[in-house]
Design a protein around this motif. Sequence first.
Motif, PDB file in Angstrom:
ATOM      1  N   UNK A 183       0.827  -1.212   0.000  1.00 39.30           N
ATOM      2  CA  UNK A 183       0.000   0.000   0.000  1.00 39.30           C
ATOM      3  C   UNK A 183       0.856   1.255   0.000  1.00 39.30           C
ATOM      4  N   UNK A 184       1.982   1.232   0.721  1.00 36.01           N
ATOM      5  CA  UNK A 184       2.879   2.394   0.727  1.00 36.01           C
ATOM      6  C   UNK A 184       3.474   2.605  -0.669  1.00 36.01           C
ATOM      7  N   UNK A 185       3.834   1.527  -1.342  1.00 32.33           N
ATOM      8  CA  UNK A 185       4.359   1.648  -2.706  1.00 32.33           C
ATOM      9  C   UNK A 185       3.318   2.269  -3.632  1.00 32.33           C
ATOM     10  N   UNK A 186       2.067   1.840  -3.495  1.00 28.68           N
ATOM     11  CA  UNK A 186       0.995   2.411  -4.315  1.00 28.68           C
ATOM     12  C   UNK A 186       0.817   3.898  -4.039  1.00 28.68           C
ATOM     13  N   UNK A 187       0.733   4.284  -2.752  1.00 29.00           N
ATOM     14  CA  UNK A 187       0.527   5.684  -2.412  1.00 29.00           C
ATOM     15  C   UNK A 187       1.693   6.565  -2.829  1.00 29.00           C
ATOM     16  N   UNK A 188       2.929   6.059  -2.674  1.00 26.54           N
ATOM     17  CA  UNK A 188       4.083   6.856  -3.078  1.00 26.54           C
ATOM     18  C   UNK A 188       4.113   7.073  -4.583  1.00 26.54           C
ATOM     19  N   UNK A 189       3.737   6.044  -5.351  1.00 24.59           N
ATOM     20  CA  UNK A 189       3.702   6.205  -6.809  1.00 24.59           C
ATOM     21  C   UNK A 189       2.682   7.231  -7.260  1.00 24.59           C
ATOM     22  N   UNK A 190       1.511   7.231  -6.622  1.00 23.70           N
ATOM     23  CA  UNK A 190       0.482   8.210  -6.981  1.00 23.70           C
ATOM     24  C   UNK A 190       0.884   9.611  -6.515  1.00 23.70           C
ATOM     25  N   UNK A 191       1.436   9.719  -5.298  1.00 27.75           N
ATOM     26  CA  UNK A 191       1.780  11.030  -4.762  1.00 27.75           C
ATOM     27  C   UNK A 191       2.868  11.734  -5.547  1.00 27.75           C
ATOM     28  N   UNK A 214      -9.144 -10.518  -2.742  1.00 23.36           N
ATOM     29  CA  UNK A 214      -9.270  -9.282  -3.508  1.00 23.36           C
ATOM     30  C   UNK A 214      -9.830  -8.141  -2.686  1.00 23.36           C
ATOM     31  N   UNK A 215     -10.856  -8.419  -1.867  1.00 25.64           N
ATOM     32  CA  UNK A 215     -11.442  -7.360  -1.035  1.00 25.64           C
ATOM     33  C   UNK A 215     -10.452  -6.869   0.009  1.00 25.64           C
ATOM     34  N   UNK A 216      -9.657  -7.780   0.585  1.00 23.29           N
ATOM     35  CA  UNK A 216      -8.667  -7.352   1.572  1.00 23.29           C
ATOM     36  C   UNK A 216      -7.580  -6.497   0.929  1.00 23.29           C
ATOM     37  N   UNK A 217      -7.179  -6.830  -0.290  1.00 22.23           N
ATOM     38  CA  UNK A 217      -6.176  -6.005  -0.977  1.00 22.23           C
ATOM     39  C   UNK A 217      -6.700  -4.602  -1.252  1.00 22.23           C
ATOM     40  N   UNK A 218      -7.972  -4.489  -1.639  1.00 23.02           N
ATOM     41  CA  UNK A 218      -8.563  -3.163  -1.880  1.00 23.02           C
ATOM     42  C   UNK A 218      -8.607  -2.352  -0.582  1.00 23.02           C
ATOM     43  N   UNK A 219      -8.989  -2.986   0.514  1.00 23.00           N
ATOM     44  CA  UNK A 219      -9.086  -2.265   1.783  1.00 23.00           C
ATOM     45  C   UNK A 219      -7.715  -1.796   2.270  1.00 23.00           C
ATOM     46  N   UNK A 220      -6.705  -2.655   2.176  1.00 18.21           N
ATOM     47  CA  UNK A 220      -5.369  -2.262   2.603  1.00 18.21           C
ATOM     48  C   UNK A 220      -4.840  -1.098   1.759  1.00 18.21           C
ATOM     49  N   UNK A 221      -4.962  -1.224   0.459  1.00 22.61           N
ATOM     50  CA  UNK A 221      -4.420  -0.181  -0.429  1.00 22.61           C
ATOM     51  C   UNK A 221      -5.183   1.129  -0.307  1.00 22.61           C
ATOM     52  N   UNK A 222      -6.482   1.052  -0.026  1.00 16.74           N
ATOM     53  CA  UNK A 222      -7.253   2.285   0.120  1.00 16.74           C
ATOM     54  C   UNK A 222      -7.000   2.947   1.474  1.00 16.74           C
ATOM     55  N   UNK A 223      -6.934   2.139   2.541  1.00 17.54           N
ATOM     56  CA  UNK A 223      -6.782   2.708   3.880  1.00 17.54           C
ATOM     57  C   UNK A 223      -5.394   3.284   4.106  1.00 17.54           C
ATOM     58  N   UNK A 224      -4.384   2.686   3.484  1.00 17.24           N
ATOM     59  CA  UNK A 224      -3.014   3.157   3.680  1.00 17.24           C
ATOM     60  C   UNK A 224      -2.533   3.965   2.482  1.00 17.24           C
ATOM     61  N   UNK A 225      -2.911   3.550   1.279  1.00 17.43           N
ATOM     62  CA  UNK A 225      -2.394   4.208   0.082  1.00 17.43           C
ATOM     63  C   UNK A 225      -2.885   5.628  -0.099  1.00 17.43           C
TER      64      UNK A 225
END
Length: 510
Positions: free
Chosen positions: A335-343, A396-407
């Motif tokens: 999730x941190x990798x996803x958020x850093x890429x978008x930011x 799949x639902x857990x991956x969406x929740x993790x990436x949304x809550x942290x990303x």
Amino acid sequence: MTHLTERPPSPAAGTVVQGGRSAALATAFVRGAVAAGLGLGTLAVLATGLWISSPYPDSGPGGALHAAAGLWLLAHGVDLIRTEALAGMPAPVGMAPLLLMVLPGWLLHRAARDTMEPHAMETHAMEPYALGPYAEEEAGYRSSTSAAVAAVAGGYLMVAAAVVVYAASGPLPADLLAAGLWLPGTVAAATGLGVWTSAGRPLPRQEQTAVALRSAGPAFVALLGGGAAVFAASLVWNAGAAHESFTRLAGPSGEWSGRVSVLLLAAALVPNAAVWGASYGLGPGFALGTGASATPLGLTGSAAVPPFPLLAALPAEGRGSWPHWAAAAVPLVAAVVLGAGVGRSARTWTARDTALTALIGAWACGAATALLAAAAAGPLGTGRLAEFGPVWWQAGAAAVLWCAAVGVPVALGVRAWSRRGMKPAPGPRVTTEPRAGAAMAPGPVPDSLPGPSPVPVPVPVLLPEEAEQDDDDGEYEPYDYLPAAWEVALPPLPLPPPAAQSPAAPDGDA
């Protein structure tokens, strides 16, 4: 006289007239069939070699070929039916080794990509007598391209249908319903990836969607890499149990063929273990039979685990401890990798657009996780072994929740950090100077201007004849560009004296 000029050939036409559309479709069809034959032949050679080296062959060459056909179908996600089960009843086999899927998928991907290459597409346009204007040629070119890709898939599916019929008479026949669903879907996905690769792997033109997909890719790779690390650490921790299971399955130490067979099967299931580790870190874990599941909180139920070296890495029964809870760092890092890429890409965006982009990336990562979890799981029998592996929708639902809550918070924080050195955009410039062409209101003319006395500036003076000529040419007098203050400050200049006129001569001298 009418001149007839020859129009240059269109880039889409090229040397098309040599083969025509029929030859192009036939070539694409053969490409698909050859791709299927290469994958099937590779597995047949491997199965035959293991059968020859086995000291106790249970069947002849036909059994080895039937086993190769079943493995080839299993590599496409098709469920098999094991007819010679110990219970005497047919048992399904639905968990496909993911590494085994790479071979047929890569061959089909390459066939579709080569069909779309420019040098191969020279024969994909219309026949010479059907060539029309440029726009029609381009439309025919695109339609023929789609037909060629469909021909590749058709050639591949023709071989696949023959393999389904051949495997029906062996010990591992295919489930016809699963074959009708998974075979076309797998072929369409691999063919589409080949077309996408030949086009340069383009992303959507909308910037936010492209950034979301570009950031979801590294996040998904980080999730799988973390799952592989969790599995490797657990396997090393339980190395003794894994070695004991391997020795039991491989047989006596002198039979190297059994050891090679177990090693090959374990290597083909390593990607499955990485997906299982990722699902374990996400929280839902995976099923170990009906009513049994393994999560970071502990192992619940009675696990039905067959003897296999990779399954020795499963957690022990009981409640989980801090080593099990540490697996939650895997989705956190993703999730941190996803958020850093978008930011990093959202420096000039608004906070709302940044959050929406991170959410799109979270959904993309979740969809990829669910798809791979569905491929890495499946039944291994009836009864207790009917459920084995991660549940796709939970992972799949857990991956969406993790990436949304942290990303999303990470993306907003990286965006704010990257904007700390930016200067605010300048606002509209306010000036008191008159605009060009605007009329100025006449005011009182002062007797004297403050400051030093103005310096005389030479101003060209036009005679009436020259002014009329300039007006006719569309040019403006220099006075139109001088401010009103200059006219006041400049002293009047004397006009040049009129030219001396010579006395008129008498009429008689003329």
